[in-house]
Design a protein around this motif. Sequence first.
Motif, PDB file in Angstrom:
ATOM      1  N   ILE A  46      -2.803  -5.650  -3.119  1.00 47.23           N
ATOM      2  CA  ILE A  46      -2.791  -4.258  -3.576  1.00 47.23           C
ATOM      3  C   ILE A  46      -1.989  -4.127  -4.871  1.00 47.23           C
ATOM      4  CG2 ILE A  46      -1.908  -1.964  -2.998  1.00 47.23           C
ATOM      5  CD1 ILE A  46      -2.671  -2.569  -0.102  1.00 47.23           C
ATOM      6  N   TYR A  68       0.839  -1.198   0.000  1.00 46.79           N
ATOM      7  CA  TYR A  68       0.000   0.000   0.000  1.00 46.79           C
ATOM      8  C   TYR A  68       0.873   1.247   0.000  1.00 46.79           C
ATOM      9  CZ  TYR A  68      -3.812   3.170   1.192  1.00 46.79           C
ATOM     10  OH  TYR A  68      -4.743   4.178   1.169  1.00 46.79           O
ATOM     11  N   GLN A  81      -5.399   1.717  -6.849  1.00 48.58           N
ATOM     12  CA  GLN A  81      -5.108   2.824  -5.940  1.00 48.58           C
ATOM     13  C   GLN A  81      -4.996   4.173  -6.623  1.00 48.58           C
ATOM     14  OE1 GLN A  81      -5.187   2.165  -2.713  1.00 48.58           O
ATOM     15  NE2 GLN A  81      -5.468  -0.003  -3.171  1.00 48.58           N
ATOM     16  N   PRO A  91       2.474   0.899  -4.251  1.00 42.60           N
ATOM     17  CA  PRO A  91       1.755  -0.131  -5.014  1.00 42.60           C
ATOM     18  C   PRO A  91       2.529  -0.594  -6.241  1.00 42.60           C
ATOM     19  CG  PRO A  91       0.331   1.736  -4.499  1.00 42.60           C
ATOM     20  CD  PRO A  91       1.729   2.149  -4.148  1.00 42.60           C
ATOM     21  N   PHE A  97      -7.150   2.051   3.168  1.00 41.24           N
ATOM     22  CA  PHE A  97      -6.037   1.214   3.629  1.00 41.24           C
ATOM     23  C   PHE A  97      -6.565  -0.085   4.243  1.00 41.24           C
ATOM     24  CE2 PHE A  97      -3.327  -0.186   7.153  1.00 41.24           C
ATOM     25  CZ  PHE A  97      -2.130  -0.379   6.501  1.00 41.24           C
ATOM     26  N   SER A 104      -8.325  -2.231   1.504  1.00 40.26           N
ATOM     27  CA  SER A 104      -7.386  -2.760   0.509  1.00 40.26           C
ATOM     28  C   SER A 104      -6.506  -3.856   1.087  1.00 40.26           C
ATOM     29  CB  SER A 104      -6.519  -1.625  -0.049  1.00 40.26           C
ATOM     30  OG  SER A 104      -7.306  -0.636  -0.660  1.00 40.26           O
ATOM     31  N   VAL A 105      -5.990  -3.639   2.279  1.00 42.91           N
ATOM     32  CA  VAL A 105      -5.071  -4.612   2.885  1.00 42.91           C
ATOM     33  C   VAL A 105      -5.786  -5.915   3.206  1.00 42.91           C
ATOM     34  CG1 VAL A 105      -3.646  -5.087   4.908  1.00 42.91           C
ATOM     35  CG2 VAL A 105      -3.490  -2.871   3.769  1.00 42.91           C
TER      36      VAL A 105
END
Length: 338
Positions: free
Chosen positions: A287, A185, A292, A188, A278, A281-282
């Motif tokens: 990712i 993240y 992003q 990316p 965050f 996405s995690v």
Amino acid sequence: MLFTIRYNALYYPVIQGISLLIARRKILMKTAGMLLSLALIGCFVQFTSSRYQKLTGIYQFTPFTGWQMANNALYAYRYVDSAHVKKVPKRLQKIDKMVRTYFDTTRDVKKNPQEMLIASTVYMWAPNSPLSLYMNDQFKGDSLASSLKRWATVAPLLKDYGSFLIQQYPQQFIKYYLLPNALKYYAPPVEFLEYYSTGVDSVDNTTEVWFDYSSKKIKTRFKDFKVTVLNFFPVFTGTMNVVLLFSIISFILLRGYKEYPYLKQGLILVIALWLVNFGFSVFASPIALRFQLFPIIISTSFSFLLIEFLVKKATEKELIVTIEPNMELSKAAIEQEN
């Protein structure tokens, strides 16, 4: 509308809710806005789930969730030694056996370079992955089943399997999936965007019709299908994340929120977007840069706004330092003249 394009928009109502809280609007309007957003998403979820139920006989919103959860869990499960494997429920034993067999036969990373990847999506899409092999095994007696039906039908079991592995091996999941994904993240990876059209010089019939191409053959303005122009993005993104963090800290310490209330409100939304994106996405999927781009644009834009604020602050201090000595000299000259 965005939710129908990609399910990342599932968390957008959270950002909208925060914007409604800080907006100077009547409570009735705020409530109506939030309820309308949830109603539209709820209708889409209901419609999509009913269509999948008609196709597979199972009520589910998106099969992608099951495949993604199982994929993520396998990136931690492959580091669990066979001697420490815990007993799985009976309905999950068949797929677990196929997974363990796959891990045992792919230990040699030279012959299986895909196993060197960390927090990726190989187990979701590779034809020889244990998840794909299990899907094909479930439909080996049904040659008429479409690929969508096969993919969607096994998704609920994959979801249960992935959830079971994550609950049984939380330390491995944090160490081998969440932490590496969190580092991604920060910067990316380019991933599929490294190659134009995934490196293939032609497309299938569906793509040709959808984009109204004159032929299946495609061209690129690069000398080959490798795209190098995006290579700076991971470094740029990592740099801007750091710049944004320290700019926000400086903005707070210099009490810029008192001078610029609208910028303060904007930053509240930016911080909310950054944190929620965050977390989503995690935990949700590996990712990559293509997922992003929107947060990157927002973070970069506000980084420049904050840098402008810091430059103005520094200029103001220099002006004060310059004016004060001149004022002292003027006083001295007046006294001498008197």
